[in-house]
Design an enzyme around this catalytic site. Structure first.
Site, PDB file in Angstrom:
ATOM      1  N   TYR A 115      89.267  68.963 -52.395  1.00 19.08           N
ATOM      2  CA  TYR A 115      89.204  69.768 -51.170  1.00 19.08           C
ATOM      3  C   TYR A 115      88.848  68.887 -49.970  1.00 19.08           C
ATOM      4  O   TYR A 115      89.486  68.946 -48.909  1.00 19.08           O
ATOM      5  CB  TYR A 115      88.174  70.875 -51.356  1.00 19.08           C
ATOM      6  CG  TYR A 115      87.946  71.763 -50.155  1.00 19.08           C
ATOM      7  CD1 TYR A 115      88.797  72.829 -49.882  1.00 19.08           C
ATOM      8  CD2 TYR A 115      86.865  71.549 -49.306  1.00 19.08           C
ATOM      9  CE1 TYR A 115      88.580  73.662 -48.794  1.00 19.08           C
ATOM     10  CE2 TYR A 115      86.632  72.375 -48.210  1.00 19.08           C
ATOM     11  CZ  TYR A 115      87.494  73.424 -47.956  1.00 19.08           C
ATOM     12  OH  TYR A 115      87.275  74.233 -46.878  1.00 19.08           O
ATOM     13  N   LYS A 132      91.198  68.140 -46.644  1.00 19.07           N
ATOM     14  CA  LYS A 132      90.763  68.564 -45.308  1.00 19.07           C
ATOM     15  C   LYS A 132      90.533  67.369 -44.394  1.00 19.07           C
ATOM     16  O   LYS A 132      90.810  67.431 -43.190  1.00 19.07           O
ATOM     17  CB  LYS A 132      89.497  69.418 -45.418  1.00 19.07           C
ATOM     18  CG  LYS A 132      89.732  70.780 -46.066  1.00 19.07           C
ATOM     19  CD  LYS A 132      90.753  71.611 -45.299  1.00 19.07           C
ATOM     20  CE  LYS A 132      90.849  73.031 -45.835  1.00 19.07           C
ATOM     21  NZ  LYS A 132      91.842  73.852 -45.096  1.00 19.07           N
TER      22      LYS A 132
END
Length: 234
Positions: free
Chosen positions: A142, A146
């Protein structure tokens, strides 16, 4: 006559649906790009999940061009994404691949759409994460995805990025969004520290109108405390 034209990439998700509803209520023409259609949108572009990245781009670019018929859009808003946990010892490649597909593929295709169909002075809004400004050992995939969106945003906000003149490239960096699924999975959390979806949709609306725009390339953290959201430009 429509107030303007908006593309919502990820228009079937929680935040995407809130954006579609917000702009439809404000009389905008709205195109939704997602794996599944949103029946509130004027146009739906469904993306086959099994297509390779470049073919997904070709498909979405062609479909949107056909729908617009030479018109331009006021904003491309990419709120596609997802979350997955895991560290280096647990499903690292699998989870990182999933996060890249959900966040990076969609963001890069949105940038491609903006280069072709965004009006001068328009808005390209992507979705990063405040957590990814630092290490994310419990959710490495993640964080990697990002952080890539953050870098993409800074590049798009720089000179010679390929975006139309005077356009705004910006990424929102939420902490936690107040969604139905988040409430389901975190029922004992402090909801007063979660950012309402309606706030985010209105923020995009303000930027489209030229109100309180940050510099292009900005990462804008959404920090909510006691039901009040502050914007922190990184």
């Amino acid at each position: 006559m429509a107030s303007g034209r908006i593309v919502v990439y990820g228009g079937r998700g929680a935040l995407g649906s809130a954006c579609v509803n917000h702009f439809k209520s404000a009389n905008f023409w709205v195109a939704s790009v997602d794996l599944q259609p949103n029946d509130k949108a004027d146009v739906n572009i469904t993306v086959p999940a099994d297509l390779p990245w470049a073919q997904q781009e070709d498909h979405v670019v062609k479909e949107l061009g056909t729908a617009l018929q030479g018109q331009k859009v006021n904003a491309v808003i990419c709120v596609a994404g997802g979350w997955a946990g895991g560290n280096a010892a647990k499903d690292l490649v699998k989870q990182t691949d999933l996060m890249m597909r959900q966040s990076v593929w969609s963001s890069v295709i949105s940038a491609s759409l903006a280069s072709k169909y965004l009006s001068p002075g328009g808005v390209l809004a992507l979705t990063g994460a405040k957590a990814a400004l630092e290490g994310t050992p419990g959710m490495i995939g993640y964080g990697v995805a990002k952080a890539a969106v953050h870098q993409l945003t800074k590049s798009l906000g720089a000179k010679d990025s390929g975006l139309p003149e005077n356009s705004l490239a910006v990424a929102i960096l939420p902490v936690t969004l107040d969604t139905e699924m988040n409430r389901k999975w975190m029922p004992k959390a402090d909801f007063s520290s979660w950012t309402p979806l309606s706030y985010v949709a209105q923020l995009f609306d303000n930027w489209i109108k030229g109100e309180d725009r940050p510099p292009s390339g900005s990462l804008v953290a959404l920090v909510t405390k006691e039901n009040v959201t502050d914007l922190i430009v990184e």
